[in-house]
Scaffold this active site. Structure first.
Site, mmCIF file in Angstrom:
data_model
loop_
_atom_site.group_PDB
_atom_site.id
_atom_site.type_symbol
_atom_site.label_atom_id
_atom_site.label_comp_id
_atom_site.label_asym_id
_atom_site.label_seq_id
_atom_site.Cartn_x
_atom_site.Cartn_y
_atom_site.Cartn_z
ATOM 1 N N ASP A 107 16.560 48.973 90.362
ATOM 2 C CA ASP A 107 15.351 48.134 90.358
ATOM 3 C C ASP A 107 14.480 48.547 91.544
ATOM 4 O OD1 ASP A 107 13.489 46.129 90.026
ATOM 5 O OD2 ASP A 107 14.823 44.477 90.513
ATOM 6 N N LYS A 135 14.790 50.446 85.886
ATOM 7 C CA LYS A 135 13.666 49.576 85.554
ATOM 8 C C LYS A 135 12.383 50.273 85.960
ATOM 9 C CE LYS A 135 14.545 44.981 86.184
ATOM 10 N NZ LYS A 135 14.385 43.641 86.782
HETATM 11 P P1 IMP Z 1 17.821 46.940 93.630
HETATM 12 O O1 IMP Z 1 18.479 47.004 94.956
HETATM 13 O O2 IMP Z 1 16.524 46.167 93.644
HETATM 14 O O3 IMP Z 1 17.656 48.317 92.979
HETATM 15 O O4 IMP Z 1 18.707 46.041 92.697
HETATM 16 C C1 IMP Z 1 19.878 46.462 92.254
HETATM 17 C C2 IMP Z 1 20.773 45.319 91.831
HETATM 18 O O5 IMP Z 1 20.065 44.129 91.494
HETATM 19 C C3 IMP Z 1 21.484 45.759 90.575
HETATM 20 O O6 IMP Z 1 22.708 46.348 90.906
HETATM 21 C C4 IMP Z 1 21.622 44.485 89.805
HETATM 22 O O7 IMP Z 1 22.888 43.909 90.099
HETATM 23 C C5 IMP Z 1 20.524 43.582 90.283
HETATM 24 N N1 IMP Z 1 19.396 43.552 89.327
HETATM 25 C C6 IMP Z 1 18.194 44.120 89.435
HETATM 26 N N2 IMP Z 1 17.423 43.883 88.372
HETATM 27 C C7 IMP Z 1 18.183 43.156 87.531
HETATM 28 C C8 IMP Z 1 17.952 42.609 86.213
HETATM 29 O O8 IMP Z 1 16.894 42.755 85.576
HETATM 30 N N3 IMP Z 1 18.991 41.913 85.680
HETATM 31 C C9 IMP Z 1 20.170 41.734 86.318
HETATM 32 N N4 IMP Z 1 20.437 42.230 87.526
HETATM 33 C C10 IMP Z 1 19.444 42.935 88.133
#
Ligand code: IMP
Ligand code: MG
Length: 183
Positions: A107, A135
């Site tokens: 994300d 995403k």
């Molecule tokens: P990041 O650090 O923002 O890349 O987020 C990573 C973590 O956030 C992932 O490993 C997911 O566990 C959680 N996450 C991010 N987006 C979503 C979503 O749309 N649904 C569920 N979990 C999410």
């Protein structure tokens, strides 16, 4: 379909087919390392990637170790806090091993950025990333992925391991959560 899901993005069958392809690709990429006697460890980022890694590992036709880490950046909120902390560390050391991080969704990229730096500092032979989903969001940290299962829209995604407030992980498909559930 679950009443809280707005739309199914990837069916159980589509996911299974894509994960098989990803496993075949890893088999090809890491076979030379195994032939040189080097060790591979597939690392599951708990809890979201548990179902993905269970399927992916069985699609890799090489001897691999499996380990698990839990990090948190989210709590129960639907937006990244940017703060990453280790809640459960590796069980075995990774010195001189090729680490393949299996992640559920990329994300903001902050979780993976933290993990890659953390694992490289522990003298892994190499650190690569395979993510089931990426995403499509503006301003995402640049993370080099060996493979990406699907690029998904910028919505809240649940199922096949992914949760909202610990719910929906056991849905067999991947779908978009209805916004009124989390807003
Ligand atoms: P990041 O650090 O923002 O890349 O987020 C990573 C973590 O956030 C992932 O490993 C997911 O566990 C959680 N996450 C991010 N987006 C979503 C979503 O749309 N649904 C569920 N979990 C999410
Ligand atoms: Mg999560």
């Amino acid at each position: 379909m679950h009443a809280d899901v707005k739309e199914i993005l990837y069916s159980e069958e589509q996911i299974a087919a894509r994960v098989k392809e990803m496993g075949a690709r890893l088999t090809e990429q890491f076979r030379p390392m195994v032939e040189r006697g080097e060790r591979i460890v597939m690392l599951c980022v708990l809890r979201g990637a548990a179902i993905f890694m269970a399927d992916l590992a069985r699609a890799v036709e090489l001897p691999i170790e499996m380990d698990y880490m839990a990090v948190s950046s989210y709590g129960n909120a639907a937006k990244s806090s940017g703060v990453v902390s280790i809640q459960k560390d590796l069980s075995s050391d990774i010195i001189d091993k090729h680490v393949i991080i299996a992640e559920d969704i990329l994300d903001s990229g902050l979780t993976l950025k933290f993990l890659i730096e953390n694992l490289e500092a522990r003298k892994a032979a190499s650190v690569s990333v395979v993510t089931l989903l990426r995403k499509d969001v503006p301003g995402q940290a640049k993370i080099d992925c060996l493979d990406i299962g699907f690029v998904c829209p910028n919505e809240f995604i649940v199922g096949y391991g992914l949760d909202y407030a610990e719910r929906y992980r056991n849905l067999p498909y991947i779908g978009i959560l209805k916004p009124d559930i989390y807003s």
